[in-house]
Each structure stands twice: as C-alpha cells, then as structure tokens.
Design a protein around this motif. Structure first.
Motif, PDB file in Angstrom:
ATOM      1  N   LEU A 106      -2.924  37.740  -9.665  1.00  0.00           N
ATOM      2  CA  LEU A 106      -3.645  37.990  -8.421  1.00  0.00           C
ATOM      3  C   LEU A 106      -2.700  38.692  -7.461  1.00  0.00           C
ATOM      4  O   LEU A 106      -1.627  38.172  -7.153  1.00  0.00           O
ATOM      5  CB  LEU A 106      -4.138  36.671  -7.819  1.00  0.00           C
ATOM      6  CG  LEU A 106      -5.023  35.809  -8.720  1.00  0.00           C
ATOM      7  CD1 LEU A 106      -5.353  34.489  -8.031  1.00  0.00           C
ATOM      8  CD2 LEU A 106      -6.303  36.552  -9.082  1.00  0.00           C
ATOM      9  N   ALA A 107      -3.085  39.879  -6.982  1.00  0.00           N
ATOM     10  CA  ALA A 107      -2.184  40.696  -6.162  1.00  0.00           C
ATOM     11  C   ALA A 107      -2.689  40.859  -4.739  1.00  0.00           C
ATOM     12  O   ALA A 107      -3.892  40.953  -4.493  1.00  0.00           O
ATOM     13  CB  ALA A 107      -2.011  42.076  -6.804  1.00  0.00           C
ATOM     14  N   SER A 108      -1.737  40.897  -3.802  1.00  0.00           N
ATOM     15  CA  SER A 108      -2.019  41.213  -2.405  1.00  0.00           C
ATOM     16  C   SER A 108      -1.026  42.276  -1.965  1.00  0.00           C
ATOM     17  O   SER A 108       0.187  42.130  -2.180  1.00  0.00           O
ATOM     18  CB  SER A 108      -1.872  39.973  -1.518  1.00  0.00           C
ATOM     19  OG  SER A 108      -2.791  38.966  -1.879  1.00  0.00           O
ATOM     20  N   THR A 109      -1.499  43.343  -1.360  1.00  0.00           N
ATOM     21  CA  THR A 109      -0.623  44.422  -0.881  1.00  0.00           C
ATOM     22  C   THR A 109      -0.158  44.095   0.530  1.00  0.00           C
ATOM     23  O   THR A 109      -0.974  43.916   1.431  1.00  0.00           O
ATOM     24  CB  THR A 109      -1.355  45.772  -0.895  1.00  0.00           C
ATOM     25  OG1 THR A 109      -1.784  46.069  -2.225  1.00  0.00           O
ATOM     26  CG2 THR A 109      -0.440  46.887  -0.415  1.00  0.00           C
ATOM     27  N   ILE A 110       1.166  43.998   0.720  1.00  0.00           N
ATOM     28  CA  ILE A 110       1.699  43.645   2.040  1.00  0.00           C
ATOM     29  C   ILE A 110       2.264  44.856   2.786  1.00  0.00           C
ATOM     30  O   ILE A 110       2.528  44.790   3.982  1.00  0.00           O
ATOM     31  CB  ILE A 110       2.787  42.574   1.925  1.00  0.00           C
ATOM     32  CG1 ILE A 110       4.000  43.106   1.160  1.00  0.00           C
ATOM     33  CG2 ILE A 110       2.245  41.301   1.280  1.00  0.00           C
ATOM     34  CD1 ILE A 110       5.260  42.306   1.385  1.00  0.00           C
ATOM     35  N   LEU A 243       3.088  47.971  -2.177  1.00  0.00           N
ATOM     36  CA  LEU A 243       4.100  46.929  -2.359  1.00  0.00           C
ATOM     37  C   LEU A 243       3.358  45.598  -2.417  1.00  0.00           C
ATOM     38  O   LEU A 243       2.828  45.130  -1.409  1.00  0.00           O
ATOM     39  CB  LEU A 243       5.123  46.964  -1.217  1.00  0.00           C
ATOM     40  CG  LEU A 243       5.873  48.302  -1.046  1.00  0.00           C
ATOM     41  CD1 LEU A 243       6.892  48.203   0.080  1.00  0.00           C
ATOM     42  CD2 LEU A 243       6.550  48.729  -2.349  1.00  0.00           C
ATOM     43  N   ASN A 244       3.281  45.025  -3.607  1.00  0.00           N
ATOM     44  CA  ASN A 244       2.429  43.866  -3.863  1.00  0.00           C
ATOM     45  C   ASN A 244       3.207  42.570  -4.017  1.00  0.00           C
ATOM     46  O   ASN A 244       4.345  42.564  -4.497  1.00  0.00           O
ATOM     47  CB  ASN A 244       1.627  44.082  -5.161  1.00  0.00           C
ATOM     48  CG  ASN A 244       0.653  45.237  -5.064  1.00  0.00           C
ATOM     49  OD1 ASN A 244      -0.062  45.387  -4.086  1.00  0.00           O
ATOM     50  ND2 ASN A 244       0.633  46.087  -6.087  1.00  0.00           N
ATOM     51  N   VAL A 245       2.547  41.480  -3.638  1.00  0.00           N
ATOM     52  CA  VAL A 245       3.011  40.146  -4.025  1.00  0.00           C
ATOM     53  C   VAL A 245       1.946  39.591  -4.965  1.00  0.00           C
ATOM     54  O   VAL A 245       0.750  39.765  -4.725  1.00  0.00           O
ATOM     55  CB  VAL A 245       3.235  39.219  -2.818  1.00  0.00           C
ATOM     56  CG1 VAL A 245       4.418  39.695  -2.000  1.00  0.00           C
ATOM     57  CG2 VAL A 245       2.004  39.122  -1.933  1.00  0.00           C
ATOM     58  N   VAL A 246       2.381  38.932  -6.046  1.00  0.00           N
ATOM     59  CA  VAL A 246       1.431  38.477  -7.055  1.00  0.00           C
ATOM     60  C   VAL A 246       1.661  37.006  -7.399  1.00  0.00           C
ATOM     61  O   VAL A 246       2.780  36.494  -7.326  1.00  0.00           O
ATOM     62  CB  VAL A 246       1.503  39.328  -8.345  1.00  0.00           C
ATOM     63  CG1 VAL A 246       1.276  40.798  -8.038  1.00  0.00           C
ATOM     64  CG2 VAL A 246       2.835  39.136  -9.063  1.00  0.00           C
ATOM     65  N   THR A 247       0.579  36.346  -7.772  1.00  0.00           N
ATOM     66  CA  THR A 247       0.649  34.978  -8.287  1.00  0.00           C
ATOM     67  C   THR A 247      -0.149  34.931  -9.585  1.00  0.00           C
ATOM     68  O   THR A 247      -1.063  35.729  -9.786  1.00  0.00           O
ATOM     69  CB  THR A 247       0.079  33.959  -7.293  1.00  0.00           C
ATOM     70  OG1 THR A 247      -1.297  34.283  -7.014  1.00  0.00           O
ATOM     71  CG2 THR A 247       0.867  33.951  -5.993  1.00  0.00           C
ATOM     72  N   LEU A 263       0.892  39.079   6.088  1.00  0.00           N
ATOM     73  CA  LEU A 263      -0.102  40.063   6.526  1.00  0.00           C
ATOM     74  C   LEU A 263      -0.435  39.916   8.007  1.00  0.00           C
ATOM     75  O   LEU A 263      -1.296  40.628   8.523  1.00  0.00           O
ATOM     76  CB  LEU A 263      -1.383  39.913   5.687  1.00  0.00           C
ATOM     77  CG  LEU A 263      -1.231  40.276   4.202  1.00  0.00           C
ATOM     78  CD1 LEU A 263      -2.458  39.829   3.418  1.00  0.00           C
ATOM     79  CD2 LEU A 263      -1.016  41.774   4.031  1.00  0.00           C
ATOM     80  N   SER A 264       0.235  39.000   8.674  1.00  0.00           N
ATOM     81  CA  SER A 264      -0.018  38.770  10.093  1.00  0.00           C
ATOM     82  C   SER A 264       0.563  39.900  10.932  1.00  0.00           C
ATOM     83  O   SER A 264       1.381  40.699  10.457  1.00  0.00           O
ATOM     84  CB  SER A 264       0.586  37.436  10.530  1.00  0.00           C
ATOM     85  OG  SER A 264       2.012  37.504  10.490  1.00  0.00           O
ATOM     86  N   GLN A 265       0.175  39.947  12.187  1.00  0.00           N
ATOM     87  CA  GLN A 265       0.674  40.978  13.090  1.00  0.00           C
ATOM     88  C   GLN A 265       2.193  40.886  13.242  1.00  0.00           C
ATOM     89  O   GLN A 265       2.892  41.908  13.249  1.00  0.00           O
ATOM     90  CB  GLN A 265      -0.001  40.836  14.461  1.00  0.00           C
ATOM     91  CG  GLN A 265       0.356  41.949  15.444  1.00  0.00           C
ATOM     92  CD  GLN A 265      -0.432  41.837  16.745  1.00  0.00           C
ATOM     93  OE1 GLN A 265      -1.274  40.956  16.899  1.00  0.00           O
ATOM     94  NE2 GLN A 265      -0.161  42.721  17.673  1.00  0.00           N
TER      95      GLN A 265
END
Length: 280
Positions: A106-110, A243-247, A263-265
């Motif tokens: 599962l990826a999230s782009t930061i 640039l991703n973080v994955v679990t 991903l916060s301000q």
C-alpha cells in the motif's frame, strides 16, 4: 491388630488435620505476569532521498508524541521493499513509481522529485538537447567542444542497477541499459557528487532535490524546461518521480498517524525546505 488399627487412626487424624488447616488458610494468589508495553517505535527503511526528508519530518512528530521513536534507515528503494515484505520495517521508502508486481504493498506519495542532467559548475554549457544527451551517453559525442563547450573529453558518470533514479532517466530518453557507454558507475548520490567534484569534464544525472544545493554541480534544463520544484509540482518538468512510503498491510494506528502527519501542512513545509516538491 490393635496396634495396626491405632496407627491407621492416627494417620487418618493427622491427614484430616492437615486438610482442615489448608482449608482454613487463604489460598495463595499467583499474579499474572505483567504485560509488556506495546512498542512505540516505527522503523523505516529504503531510499536515501526519502530518508533525508522523513528524518526531518520525524523531529516535530517525536516532539508532539513523547515516547514514540522514528528509526529511519537509509539504504535503497529495493531494500525498503524487501524489509517491509519481510516484516523487519514498518514503512518502506520507495523513490519511484510502484510496479505491477508490487500490488501487495500500500503506497502513499509524500512528495515529488525531478531527475535532471548534472554537470560541473565550471562547465560553460548551459543546455543540451535530448538527442545530444542520448549521443553523449551512447558514446557518439565524446568531447564537450561538439556541444559548445571546451575542448576536453566528456567523462560520463552512470548509475548502477537498482538505483531509483536510473529507471525514469532511461525511460524518458528511451535508452537501453546495454547502449550506455559509461566511464564511471556509481550507486549513491554522494558517490556521484564525489566523482564530479574537481572534474569539469563530467556529466551525470540525479535528483533535483538532492543536488540543487551543492555548489560544485549545476542542473541542466530538460527539453527547455528549468529543473525547479515549481515545474516538478506543476508537471511541466518532463522527468519526475513520486516519493512513496509503503506498508505491506493496512498500517497500525501509530504507523498510519505518522504517514498522515507526513502529508500535513507542517510536514509538507519541510518537504519544500528540503528542495523537493510537496504534494499538498
């Protein structure tokens, strides 16, 4: 016979006494073992590029969450993926697009990053066409004088297999790995910088965010587009990567909270300070 009966009666009386005594005593209560507090450590593994960002993002997060330790292990994108799959890291840092065989993650782009051609600051060349770059990397152009520079051989620095910056570079210029004619091959960006410092004849390619602040190296535009974070954010710059973080599985509440914080301000402001393109 009477002696035998007497012995038996005494034995029974003694046993009865012991039984009654045990019943009158409160039974010993054995306390269950004390539960070990759940770990509040989040381990990250993978890309140096992302690690440099998350190392800084971890500081305000740890301040706001006493007792939580963020352990950032910078190695390589492939290692981050392997560590997450093996369960030795909570989060993998992947500095490229996800592949078809990585759907288990599962990826999230930061953040976003651009990949550009790098030359020494003393090199008078201000730009190269796409074809000139291809010809340099395939050995068809061997002297800087052929592209408006000084009369000196070109020192081609290439990146080794597995480096996350390699794939977008090759894909954009439609270069086959076997076609590259390199004089030096390096893995890490630090090695690229060391190979270029003091060598005005060198050429390489690297992350915009990583090398933008290095005084001995300058980034060239690609297809006429300047290598800036603004152009990376807007999509104008032609060679970009997420640039991703994955679990491996849906993250725990603690891991999810840290990813959300990235991903916060506040965290995205740190992304910008680190010379990368924020996603929010």
């Amino acid at each position: 016979m009477k002696i035998m009966q007497t012995v038996i009666q005494v034995s029974l009386s003694f046993a009865t006494c012991l039984w009654l005594q045990s019943c009158s005593q409160p039974s010993e209560v054995i306390a269950p073992p004390t539960a070990t507090p759940s770990s509040k450590k989040i381990t990250l593994s993978g890309s140096h590029t992302i690690g440099s960002i998350l190392f800084e993002i971890a500081k305000p997060y740890e301040t706001a969450h006493p007792g939580v330790k963020i352990d950032v292990k910078e190695n390589a994108t492939w290692r981050g993926i392997a560590d997450v799959r093996q369960g030795t890291a909570d989060i993998g840092m992947v500095a490229r697009s996800m592949k078809a065989d990585e759907k288990d993650l599962l990826a999230s782009t930061i953040a976003k990053d651009g990949i550009s051609v790098t030359i020494h600051r003393d090199n008078p060349v201000k730009s190269l066409t796409n074809q000139q770059i291809v010809n340099i990397y395939t050995g068809k152009i061997k002297n800087w004088q052929e592209v408006g520079g000084k009369n000196q051989p070109i020192l081609v620095i290439h990146r080794s297999e597995g480096v996350a910056a390699l794939e977008p570079f090759l894909n954009y210029f439609k270069l086959e790995k076997s076609a590259i004619r390199a004089d030096v091959v390096v893995t890490e960006t630090d090695e690229l910088v060391q190979a270029m410092v003091g060598k005005p004849e060198s050429i390489g390619f690297s992350s915009i965010g990583v090398v933008e602040s290095i005084k001995d190296i300058k980034l060239l535009p690609i297809n006429g587009v300047a290598p800036t974070n603004e152009n990376v954010s807007s999509g104008k710059f032609p060679i970009t990567r997420p640039l991703n973080v994955v679990t491996k599985n849906p993250p725990s509440a603690l891991v999810k909270e840290f990813i959300d914080f990235s991903l916060s301000q506040e965290a995205q402001a740190i992304v910008k300070q680190k010379k990368f393109a924020p996603v929010k």
